[in-house]
Write an enzyme that holds these catalytic residues in place. Structure first.
Site, PDB file in Angstrom:
ATOM      1  N   ASN A 160       0.784  -1.233   0.000  1.00 11.21           N
ATOM      2  CA  ASN A 160       0.000   0.000   0.000  1.00 11.21           C
ATOM      3  C   ASN A 160       0.820   1.289   0.000  1.00 11.21           C
ATOM      4  O   ASN A 160       0.287   2.348  -0.248  1.00 11.21           O
ATOM      5  CB  ASN A 160      -0.924   0.039   1.217  1.00 11.21           C
ATOM      6  CG  ASN A 160      -2.238  -0.657   0.930  1.00 11.21           C
ATOM      7  OD1 ASN A 160      -2.251  -1.687   0.278  1.00 11.21           O
ATOM      8  ND2 ASN A 160      -3.329  -0.076   1.395  1.00 11.21           N
ATOM      9  N   CYS A 212      -6.971 -10.606   4.751  1.00  7.61           N
ATOM     10  CA  CYS A 212      -6.329 -10.571   6.076  1.00  7.61           C
ATOM     11  C   CYS A 212      -5.569 -11.847   6.429  1.00  7.61           C
ATOM     12  O   CYS A 212      -4.447 -11.786   6.928  1.00  7.61           O
ATOM     13  CB  CYS A 212      -7.345 -10.223   7.155  1.00  7.61           C
ATOM     14  SG  CYS A 212      -8.665 -11.429   7.399  1.00  7.61           S
ATOM     15  N   ASP A 244     -13.226   0.577  13.734  1.00 10.96           N
ATOM     16  CA  ASP A 244     -13.667   1.871  14.255  1.00 10.96           C
ATOM     17  C   ASP A 244     -12.962   2.977  13.474  1.00 10.96           C
ATOM     18  O   ASP A 244     -11.813   3.312  13.738  1.00 10.96           O
ATOM     19  CB  ASP A 244     -13.315   1.918  15.752  1.00 10.96           C
ATOM     20  CG  ASP A 244     -13.534   3.291  16.360  1.00 10.96           C
ATOM     21  OD1 ASP A 244     -14.372   4.047  15.830  1.00 10.96           O
ATOM     22  OD2 ASP A 244     -12.857   3.606  17.348  1.00 10.96           O
ATOM     23  N   ASP A 300     -13.583   6.353  13.115  1.00  5.60           N
ATOM     24  CA  ASP A 300     -13.346   7.684  13.688  1.00  5.60           C
ATOM     25  C   ASP A 300     -12.647   7.648  15.047  1.00  5.60           C
ATOM     26  O   ASP A 300     -12.528   8.664  15.721  1.00  5.60           O
ATOM     27  CB  ASP A 300     -14.655   8.483  13.780  1.00  5.60           C
ATOM     28  CG  ASP A 300     -15.731   7.717  14.545  1.00  5.60           C
ATOM     29  OD1 ASP A 300     -15.393   6.671  15.139  1.00  5.60           O
ATOM     30  OD2 ASP A 300     -16.894   8.160  14.531  1.00  5.60           O
ATOM     31  N   ASN A 308     -13.293   6.668  18.077  1.00  5.44           N
ATOM     32  CA  ASN A 308     -13.926   7.019  19.349  1.00  5.44           C
ATOM     33  C   ASN A 308     -14.178   5.776  20.199  1.00  5.44           C
ATOM     34  O   ASN A 308     -14.904   5.820  21.188  1.00  5.44           O
ATOM     35  CB  ASN A 308     -15.224   7.798  19.117  1.00  5.44           C
ATOM     36  CG  ASN A 308     -16.280   6.956  18.413  1.00  5.44           C
ATOM     37  OD1 ASN A 308     -16.016   5.824  17.988  1.00  5.44           O
ATOM     38  ND2 ASN A 308     -17.470   7.517  18.281  1.00  5.44           N
ATOM     39  N   SER A 336     -15.932   3.177  19.685  1.00  7.81           N
ATOM     40  CA  SER A 336     -17.260   2.560  19.629  1.00  7.81           C
ATOM     41  C   SER A 336     -17.654   2.374  18.170  1.00  7.81           C
ATOM     42  O   SER A 336     -17.131   3.045  17.276  1.00  7.81           O
ATOM     43  CB  SER A 336     -18.300   3.430  20.355  1.00  7.81           C
ATOM     44  OG  SER A 336     -18.506   4.634  19.643  1.00  7.81           O
ATOM     45  N   HIS A 340     -11.476 -11.277  11.432  1.00  2.00           N
ATOM     46  CA  HIS A 340     -10.218 -10.637  11.042  1.00  2.00           C
ATOM     47  C   HIS A 340      -9.082 -11.483  11.609  1.00  2.00           C
ATOM     48  O   HIS A 340      -9.227 -12.095  12.674  1.00  2.00           O
ATOM     49  CB  HIS A 340     -10.149  -9.203  11.570  1.00  2.00           C
ATOM     50  CG  HIS A 340      -8.930  -8.458  11.108  1.00  2.00           C
ATOM     51  ND1 HIS A 340      -8.514  -8.450   9.788  1.00  2.00           N
ATOM     52  CD2 HIS A 340      -8.025  -7.707  11.780  1.00  2.00           C
ATOM     53  CE1 HIS A 340      -7.408  -7.723   9.681  1.00  2.00           C
ATOM     54  NE2 HIS A 340      -7.097  -7.262  10.881  1.00  2.00           N
ATOM     55  N   ASP A 350      -0.261  -6.139  12.806  1.00  2.00           N
ATOM     56  CA  ASP A 350      -1.320  -6.356  11.811  1.00  2.00           C
ATOM     57  C   ASP A 350      -0.853  -5.815  10.465  1.00  2.00           C
ATOM     58  O   ASP A 350      -0.685  -4.612  10.294  1.00  2.00           O
ATOM     59  CB  ASP A 350      -2.609  -5.663  12.249  1.00  2.00           C
ATOM     60  CG  ASP A 350      -3.810  -6.089  11.443  1.00  2.00           C
ATOM     61  OD1 ASP A 350      -3.623  -6.696  10.357  1.00  2.00           O
ATOM     62  OD2 ASP A 350      -4.951  -5.822  11.866  1.00  2.00           O
TER      63      ASP A 350
END
Length: 268
Positions: A132, A179, A208, A210, A212, A214, A237, A260
């Site tokens: 990447n 993965c 997640d 953003d 945060n 959650s 994953h 990872d």
């Protein structure tokens, strides 16, 4: 005469030239004796990757075969995977991988000086397993669309053929990985370099976006789901854990460390 050479437990890994130099009076004789390769050593108590349990060393360093768990929480499938970390040419490929990284290209002297540290080597390898970052990475990821022009990720069953293809194609990313393929190849490379490594599968795996901590879901006033969150939950994953101490964080963090190689944001 017999000579014994001992390397420090934190020696820089890689290829070494061995030269014998004899001084007699004002004359110096030099002779090239050959090359050797230095690796991390999980049998050496002074090494950061030292693993005390012999059964665990057999499994996480020496075992060339393993099982990767994929699927979803209700239907877990076991895939056989051939790591093949001791196969012909694999060590050369893994050492070349270190020299192709962006870290080495940016500052070869500093990069090589840090190769005695498994934290650093693990980060470099996790960046190099995916393609990447325009860094000659091993695998290109693809999760949707057609795979007909290249290899469908589900067809791979081992790392050796992927790493050999990567070398044969002049270190162009092999197409395609997902993965468990990234994790399988990274396990091969790290075991090859002497770092105890295993695979971890997690079902109902959250992404997640953003940060945060959650997974957010939005509904309108009538209870209808709004498709505006970029957070997601995957069926599963797969990633890696490698065994080494963390003098930078303190002894309570010694042991299995998460790495990872699956690309999401920039892997660096």
């Amino acid at each position: 005469t017999t000579f014994t050479i001992s390397s420090p437990a934190n020696a820089i890994i890689g290829r070494y030239n061995l030269i014998l130099q004899v001084t007699s009076g004002n004359k110096i004789f030099s002779r090239f004796l050959g090359q050797f390769v230095m690796l991390f050593n999980p049998w050496c108590p002074g090494d950061d990757v030292y693993m005390a349990n012999e059964n665990e060393r057999q499994e996480y360093v020496l075992n060339e075969n393993g099982i990767i768990f994929v699927g979803n929480a209700k239907y877990i499938e076991a895939r056989g995977w051939y790591y093949g970390q001791f196969q012909d040419q694999l060590l050369n490929i893994c050492l070349t991988m270190l020299d192709l990284s962006l870290y080495y290209r940016q500052d070869p002297a500093i990069d090589v000086s840090r190769r005695g540290d498994p934290k650093y080597v693990g980060r470099v390898i996790s960046s190099m397993i995916n393609g990447n970052d325009n860094d000659n990475g091993v695998l290109l990821g693809k999760w949707q669309g057609s795979f007909h022009s290249h290899e469908n990720p589900s067809r791979w069953d081992g790392s050796v053929v992927i790493l050999q293809k990567w070398r044969q194609d002049n270190y162009k990313p092999v197409q395609y990985g997902q993965c468990w393929v990234f994790a399988g190849v990274m396990c091969t490379v790290l075991r090859c370099l002497g770092i105890p490594t295993r695979l971890v599968s997690n079902f109902n795996s959250a992404h997640d976006v953003d940060r945060n901590l959650s997974i957010d879901k939005y509904y309108d006033s009538s209870g209808k789901s709004l498709n505006i969150s970029k957070d997601s939950t995957w069926d599963y994953h797969v990633w890696n854990e490698s065994w080494f101490i963390r003098p930078d964080l303190g002894t309570q963090y010694n042991g299995w460390q998460v790495l990872d190689a699956t690309p999401q944001e920039q892997s660096k």
